[in-house]
Write a protein that holds these residues in place. Structure first.
Motif, short mmCIF file in Angstrom:
data_model
loop_
_atom_site.label_atom_id
_atom_site.label_comp_id
_atom_site.label_asym_id
_atom_site.label_seq_id
_atom_site.Cartn_x
_atom_site.Cartn_y
_atom_site.Cartn_z
N GLY A 48 -122.29 -57.99 -46.17
CA GLY A 48 -121.40 -57.04 -46.81
C GLY A 48 -120.03 -56.87 -46.23
N SER A 49 -119.79 -55.68 -45.66
CA SER A 49 -118.43 -55.36 -45.22
C SER A 49 -117.96 -56.26 -44.10
N VAL A 50 -118.84 -56.70 -43.21
CA VAL A 50 -118.45 -57.61 -42.13
C VAL A 50 -117.95 -58.92 -42.72
N ALA A 51 -118.67 -59.43 -43.70
CA ALA A 51 -118.27 -60.68 -44.35
C ALA A 51 -116.93 -60.56 -45.04
N VAL A 52 -116.73 -59.45 -45.73
CA VAL A 52 -115.47 -59.22 -46.44
C VAL A 52 -114.32 -59.07 -45.44
N ASP A 53 -114.56 -58.34 -44.35
CA ASP A 53 -113.52 -58.17 -43.31
C ASP A 53 -113.12 -59.51 -42.71
N LYS A 54 -114.10 -60.34 -42.41
CA LYS A 54 -113.80 -61.65 -41.82
C LYS A 54 -113.04 -62.54 -42.81
N LEU A 55 -113.40 -62.46 -44.06
CA LEU A 55 -112.69 -63.24 -45.08
C LEU A 55 -111.25 -62.75 -45.19
N PHE A 56 -111.06 -61.44 -45.12
CA PHE A 56 -109.71 -60.88 -45.21
C PHE A 56 -108.84 -61.37 -44.05
N VAL A 57 -109.40 -61.43 -42.85
CA VAL A 57 -108.63 -61.87 -41.68
C VAL A 57 -108.37 -63.38 -41.73
#
Length: 87
Positions: free
Chosen positions: A6-15
């Motif tokens: 979830g949010s960890v995956a989205v955060d990493k993709l954003f960075v």
């Protein structure tokens, strides 16, 4: 490069702005994948099926990287409001 949870995956993709993030669901009938494209574009693919043996429904959306941080926040809010039990 694949990220999960979830949010960890989205955060990493954003960075990173490369690779993909899978928003996994406990239910096998739904799946969401976000794939980084060029110039900050994100391809969002939603797969839904009421019957895995006979049906498949796939929707693809083009979104912008600016959608990723609000999506991450929404994932955190949902998991806080409705925690996964027994894990």
């Amino acid at each position: 490069m694949k990220f999960r949870t979830g949010s960890v995956a989205v955060d990493k993709l954003f960075v990173a702005l490369k690779g993909e993030a899978k928003l996994e669901c406990m239910e096998p009938e739904i799946a969401v994948t976000l794939r980084a494209m060029s110039l900050g574009a994100i391809k969002m693919e939603v797969q839904i099926t009421p019957d895995q043996l006979t049906q498949e429904h796939r929707f693809t959306f083009a979104i912008d990287q600016s959608y990723l941080q609000p999506l991450s926040s929404q994932c955190v809010r949902r998991l806080t409001a409705f925690p996964i039990r027994g894990s």
